[in-house]
Design a protein around this motif. Structure first.
Motif, PDB file in Angstrom:
ATOM      1  N   THR A  27       0.829  -1.202   0.000  1.00  0.00           N
ATOM      2  CA  THR A  27       0.000   0.000   0.000  1.00  0.00           C
ATOM      3  C   THR A  27       0.860   1.247   0.000  1.00  0.00           C
ATOM      4  N   HIS A  28       1.898   1.265   0.823  1.00  0.00           N
ATOM      5  CA  HIS A  28       2.765   2.440   0.906  1.00  0.00           C
ATOM      6  C   HIS A  28       3.626   2.610  -0.351  1.00  0.00           C
ATOM      7  N   ILE A  29       3.907   1.513  -1.042  1.00  0.00           N
ATOM      8  CA  ILE A  29       4.719   1.600  -2.257  1.00  0.00           C
ATOM      9  C   ILE A  29       3.887   2.030  -3.460  1.00  0.00           C
ATOM     10  N   SER A  34      -1.489   6.608   1.456  1.00  0.00           N
ATOM     11  CA  SER A  34      -1.241   5.349   2.156  1.00  0.00           C
ATOM     12  C   SER A  34      -1.546   5.446   3.640  1.00  0.00           C
ATOM     13  N   ARG A  35      -1.609   6.671   4.180  1.00  0.00           N
ATOM     14  CA  ARG A  35      -1.949   6.846   5.590  1.00  0.00           C
ATOM     15  C   ARG A  35      -3.350   6.313   5.894  1.00  0.00           C
ATOM     16  N   MET A  36      -4.169   6.147   4.877  1.00  0.00           N
ATOM     17  CA  MET A  36      -5.517   5.624   5.068  1.00  0.00           C
ATOM     18  C   MET A  36      -5.526   4.140   5.412  1.00  0.00           C
ATOM     19  N   CYS A  37      -4.412   3.464   5.222  1.00  0.00           N
ATOM     20  CA  CYS A  37      -4.330   2.043   5.555  1.00  0.00           C
ATOM     21  C   CYS A  37      -4.431   1.868   7.070  1.00  0.00           C
ATOM     22  N   SER A  38      -5.258   0.947   7.518  1.00  0.00           N
ATOM     23  CA  SER A  38      -5.494   0.781   8.955  1.00  0.00           C
ATOM     24  C   SER A  38      -4.221   0.483   9.727  1.00  0.00           C
ATOM     25  N   GLY A  39      -3.393  -0.410   9.228  1.00  0.00           N
ATOM     26  CA  GLY A  39      -2.128  -0.690   9.883  1.00  0.00           C
ATOM     27  C   GLY A  39      -2.235  -1.659  11.047  1.00  0.00           C
ATOM     28  N   PHE A  64     -10.549   0.681   0.980  1.00  0.00           N
ATOM     29  CA  PHE A  64      -9.223   1.144   0.573  1.00  0.00           C
ATOM     30  C   PHE A  64      -8.462  -0.041  -0.024  1.00  0.00           C
ATOM     31  N   THR A  65      -7.350  -0.479   0.552  1.00  0.00           N
ATOM     32  CA  THR A  65      -6.618  -1.613  -0.035  1.00  0.00           C
ATOM     33  C   THR A  65      -6.928  -2.941   0.644  1.00  0.00           C
TER      34      THR A  65
END
Length: 210
Positions: A27-29, A34-39, A64-65
């Motif tokens: 996602t970050h690549i 990409s900050r929207m990714c829950s993590g 999102f992803t």
């Protein structure tokens, strides 16, 4: 929360599953915003809550992803299913590839389009609903999904502190901040639910329907 504080939390919770770690990296690549990714931290919280609640039918608005969907699906019962709605059709192949690679992928149903149009076509009721889509529509989402939630079921709403901009809506009078503030007021004043806000990351509201 400072970066140091978040790192401490990440070092002291269960490790991130390999497939979610890869998804976070991809996602970050490959993706904007990409900050929207829950993590890892939020994913662990969602997975643990799903494991506690044991919902049979989950609805997510804002894929999102696919990180949060995969985190929840990995913890849901074997006879459960998850429906997730994403408005950005450019993410469709990216998401489906990740879903299809997982054992629970056959019970994960991706819908592409506007949640306000798609959700009413899905069979109800749901046991758990995760709201993480267009912040400007949070009040509309809430009004739409509450009747679709079974009594005793839960709604999780993400980003409900919005970097704490909701404390000053005169200074921060953008449409997203104002809508989240209205959503927070709406939930707090709804006698048909009980609610709590967890001040983690950008705020997660947990709502239980009476």
């Amino acid at each position: 929360m400072t970066e140091e504080q978040e790192e401490y939390l990440l070092d002291h919770i269960s490790p991130e599953p390999d497939h979610l770690r890869r998804l976070n990296r991809d996602t970050h690549i490959h993706c904007l915003y990409s900050r929207m990714c829950s993590g890892h931290l939020q994913g662990n919280i969602l997975a643990m809550l799903v494991g506690m609640i044991k919902p049979r039918r989950i609805l997510e608005m804002g894929t999102f992803t696919g990180y949060s969907a995969l985190a929840m699906a990995g913890a849901m019962p074997d006879d459960a299913e998850l429906h997730t709605v994403e408005i950005d059709d450019q993410l469709q192949d990216f998401i489906r590839q990740r879903f299809d690679s997982r054992p629970e992928g056959s019970r994960m149903h991706l819908h592409i389009g506007d949640a306000l149009e798609i959700v009413p076509t899905l069979p109800a009721p749901f046991d758990l609903i995760f709201i993480d889509a267009d912040k400007r529509k949070y009040p509309e989402y809430y009004r739409m999904v509450l009747p679709l939630l079974r009594p005793g079921g839960y709604i999780f709403a993400d980003n409900t502190l919005w970097d704490w901009k909701i404390l000053d809506t005169e200074k921060n009078h953008d449409a997203q901040t104002l809508a989240i503030a209205r959503f927070n007021d709406m939930v707090a004043n709804d006698p048909d639910v009980t609610t709590v806000i967890l001040p983690i990351r950008d705020g997660i509201t947990i709502i239980q329907k009476k």
